[in-house]
Design a protein around this motif. Structure first.
Motif, PDB file in Angstrom:
ATOM      1  N   GLY A  62      52.929  27.851  25.432  1.00 20.01           N
ATOM      2  CA  GLY A  62      53.751  27.907  26.642  1.00 20.01           C
ATOM      3  C   GLY A  62      54.494  29.201  26.833  1.00 20.01           C
ATOM      4  N   ILE A  63      54.079  30.258  26.118  1.00 18.84           N
ATOM      5  CA  ILE A  63      54.733  31.549  26.268  1.00 18.84           C
ATOM      6  C   ILE A  63      53.832  32.418  27.138  1.00 18.84           C
ATOM      7  CG2 ILE A  63      55.662  33.564  25.065  1.00 18.84           C
ATOM      8  CD1 ILE A  63      55.915  31.832  22.574  1.00 18.84           C
ATOM      9  N   PRO A  64      54.154  32.609  28.417  1.00 19.34           N
ATOM     10  CA  PRO A  64      53.275  33.402  29.294  1.00 19.34           C
ATOM     11  C   PRO A  64      53.323  34.879  28.941  1.00 19.34           C
ATOM     12  CG  PRO A  64      55.290  32.831  30.443  1.00 19.34           C
ATOM     13  CD  PRO A  64      55.355  32.127  29.114  1.00 19.34           C
ATOM     14  N   SER A  65      52.211  35.560  29.083  1.00 21.45           N
ATOM     15  CA  SER A  65      52.181  36.981  28.756  1.00 21.45           C
ATOM     16  C   SER A  65      51.869  37.850  29.969  1.00 21.45           C
ATOM     17  CB  SER A  65      51.139  37.259  27.662  1.00 21.45           C
ATOM     18  OG  SER A  65      49.844  36.922  28.125  1.00 21.45           O
ATOM     19  N   GLY A  66      51.121  37.334  30.943  1.00 20.02           N
ATOM     20  CA  GLY A  66      50.794  38.124  32.121  1.00 20.02           C
ATOM     21  C   GLY A  66      50.033  39.379  31.751  1.00 20.02           C
ATOM     22  N   LEU A  67      50.425  40.509  32.347  1.00 19.05           N
ATOM     23  CA  LEU A  67      49.738  41.765  32.089  1.00 19.05           C
ATOM     24  C   LEU A  67      49.903  42.233  30.647  1.00 19.05           C
ATOM     25  CD1 LEU A  67      50.518  43.782  35.344  1.00 19.05           C
ATOM     26  CD2 LEU A  67      48.330  42.803  34.637  1.00 19.05           C
ATOM     27  N   ALA A  68      50.900  41.731  29.953  1.00 25.53           N
ATOM     28  CA  ALA A  68      51.095  42.120  28.556  1.00 25.53           C
ATOM     29  C   ALA A  68      49.959  41.641  27.671  1.00 25.53           C
ATOM     30  CB  ALA A  68      52.428  41.569  28.042  1.00 25.53           C
ATOM     31  N   ALA A  69      49.080  40.782  28.201  1.00 25.14           N
ATOM     32  CA  ALA A  69      47.898  40.359  27.443  1.00 25.14           C
ATOM     33  C   ALA A  69      47.037  41.559  27.069  1.00 25.14           C
ATOM     34  CB  ALA A  69      47.078  39.357  28.251  1.00 25.14           C
ATOM     35  N   ALA A  70      47.058  42.606  27.915  1.00 24.56           N
ATOM     36  CA  ALA A  70      46.290  43.819  27.621  1.00 24.56           C
ATOM     37  C   ALA A  70      46.792  44.526  26.373  1.00 24.56           C
ATOM     38  CB  ALA A  70      46.348  44.767  28.813  1.00 24.56           C
ATOM     39  N   LEU A  71      48.016  44.219  25.954  1.00 22.51           N
ATOM     40  CA  LEU A  71      48.604  44.848  24.768  1.00 22.51           C
ATOM     41  C   LEU A  71      48.654  43.893  23.587  1.00 22.51           C
ATOM     42  CD1 LEU A  71      51.569  46.700  26.521  1.00 22.51           C
ATOM     43  CD2 LEU A  71      49.229  47.506  26.130  1.00 22.51           C
ATOM     44  N   GLY A  72      47.973  42.736  23.703  1.00 21.66           N
ATOM     45  CA  GLY A  72      47.915  41.800  22.585  1.00 21.66           C
ATOM     46  C   GLY A  72      49.027  40.783  22.548  1.00 21.66           C
ATOM     47  N   ALA A  73      49.755  40.614  23.660  1.00 16.14           N
ATOM     48  CA  ALA A  73      50.919  39.733  23.649  1.00 16.14           C
ATOM     49  C   ALA A  73      50.558  38.248  23.573  1.00 16.14           C
ATOM     50  CB  ALA A  73      51.780  39.979  24.892  1.00 16.14           C
ATOM     51  N   ASP A  74      49.271  37.901  23.741  1.00 14.16           N
ATOM     52  CA  ASP A  74      48.887  36.498  23.631  1.00 14.16           C
ATOM     53  C   ASP A  74      48.909  36.013  22.184  1.00 14.16           C
ATOM     54  OD1 ASP A  74      48.592  36.160  26.302  1.00 14.16           O
ATOM     55  OD2 ASP A  74      46.408  36.267  26.317  1.00 14.16           O
ATOM     56  N   GLY A  75      48.851  36.936  21.241  1.00 14.94           N
ATOM     57  CA  GLY A  75      48.882  36.569  19.825  1.00 14.94           C
ATOM     58  C   GLY A  75      47.516  36.128  19.338  1.00 14.94           C
ATOM     59  N   TYR A  76      46.960  36.852  18.372  1.00 11.04           N
ATOM     60  CA  TYR A  76      45.631  36.528  17.847  1.00 11.04           C
ATOM     61  C   TYR A  76      45.650  36.556  16.328  1.00 11.04           C
ATOM     62  CZ  TYR A  76      44.396  37.762  22.635  1.00 11.04           C
ATOM     63  OH  TYR A  76      44.338  37.830  23.999  1.00 11.04           O
ATOM     64  N   ARG A  77      44.675  35.853  15.756  1.00 11.03           N
ATOM     65  CA  ARG A  77      44.540  35.843  14.301  1.00 11.03           C
ATOM     66  C   ARG A  77      43.880  37.143  13.826  1.00 11.03           C
ATOM     67  NH1 ARG A  77      41.419  31.010  11.938  1.00 11.03           N
ATOM     68  NH2 ARG A  77      39.775  31.960  13.207  1.00 11.03           N
ATOM     69  N   LEU A  78      44.211  37.538  12.613  1.00 16.71           N
ATOM     70  CA  LEU A  78      43.615  38.737  12.021  1.00 16.71           C
ATOM     71  C   LEU A  78      42.093  38.625  11.988  1.00 16.71           C
ATOM     72  CD1 LEU A  78      43.749  41.414  10.427  1.00 16.71           C
ATOM     73  CD2 LEU A  78      44.037  40.051   8.355  1.00 16.71           C
ATOM     74  N   LEU A  79      41.567  37.467  11.586  1.00 15.02           N
ATOM     75  CA  LEU A  79      40.114  37.303  11.494  1.00 15.02           C
ATOM     76  C   LEU A  79      39.456  37.420  12.863  1.00 15.02           C
ATOM     77  CD1 LEU A  79      39.744  34.414   8.877  1.00 15.02           C
ATOM     78  CD2 LEU A  79      39.203  36.834   8.572  1.00 15.02           C
TER      79      LEU A  79
END
Length: 211
Positions: A62-79
């Motif tokens: 539930g944490i929106p990122s919007g355009l910040a998704a282009a900078l990795g703000a959605d949060g991803y696993r290392l793998l």
């Protein structure tokens, strides 16, 4: 650069003027990436991220990122991030993620590439335009530092290997030492020096083939 209440800046706080795509990518400039994402549209960017195996972990909470998704703000696993970089080294085809050898497995039909092989080769050419730590041979690489210095990243690849390095605290606590270029990059460089200590150096395609 401002989009509504969102006003991203480059990590060094500087305006670099007109730069090439290669410079912006290899120097991890934030504002060109956000500008490009705005032109492509949020839906298109997210579809490409999903096709690249990058499932958002923060937006799912539930944490929106919007355009910040282009900078990795959605949060991803290392793998998952390492797998996405391996795709660039694999002619745009997303490889299976396996931690142990699979015995007796029959290969299936090769999946459709996410990106064109030539686009991946050109991206790799851009990412290996700068020296890779203390490593003396060309490696395609990219660093990253999360907001508030909670994570330091470095991803690097050659035609032979793809490596992902993460430095951080399990508690998520911030630290001034958690900077990708200062913490994760030296570690990744040391690993690649060991990987190629007793084998031929990576054979990259000639730049004349790419452009």
């Amino acid at each position: 650069v401002r989009y509504g209440s969102y006003s991203p800046g480059n990590y060094d706080g500087r305006f670099h003027g007109n730069v090439s795509a290669a410079y912006a990518l290899s120097h991890s400039l934030n504002t060109p990436a956000v500008r490009l994402a705005a032109r492509l549209g949020d839906g298109r960017v997210r579809r490409l991220l999903l096709r690249s195996g990058l499932e958002p972990r923060l937006t799912a909470k539930g944490i929106p990122s919007g355009l910040a998704a282009a900078l990795g703000a959605d949060g991803y696993r290392l793998l998952d991030l390492t797998r996405a970089y391996a795709m660039l080294a694999n002619d745009g085809i997303l490889p299976d993620l396996t931690l142990l050898p699979r015995e007796g497995e029959v290969p299936g039909t090769a999946p459709e590439p996410v990106f064109h092989a030539k686009a991946c080769a050109m991206t790799a050419f851009m990412l290996r335009s700068r020296p890779f730590g203390t490593t003396s041979f060309p490696v395609a690489w990219k660093t990253g530092t999360s907001n508030n210095n909670c994570d330091a990243w470095c991803f690097a690849f050659t035609p032979d290997y793809t490596l992902g390095v993460w430095f951080g605290n399990k508690s998520g606590a911030r630290s001034a030492d958690l900077v990708g270029a200062e913490a994760a990059l030296p570690a990744a460089s040391a690993v690649f020096d060991l990987l190629y200590r007793d084998r031929p150096l990576p054979a990259w395609p000639d730049a004349d083939v790419l452009f």
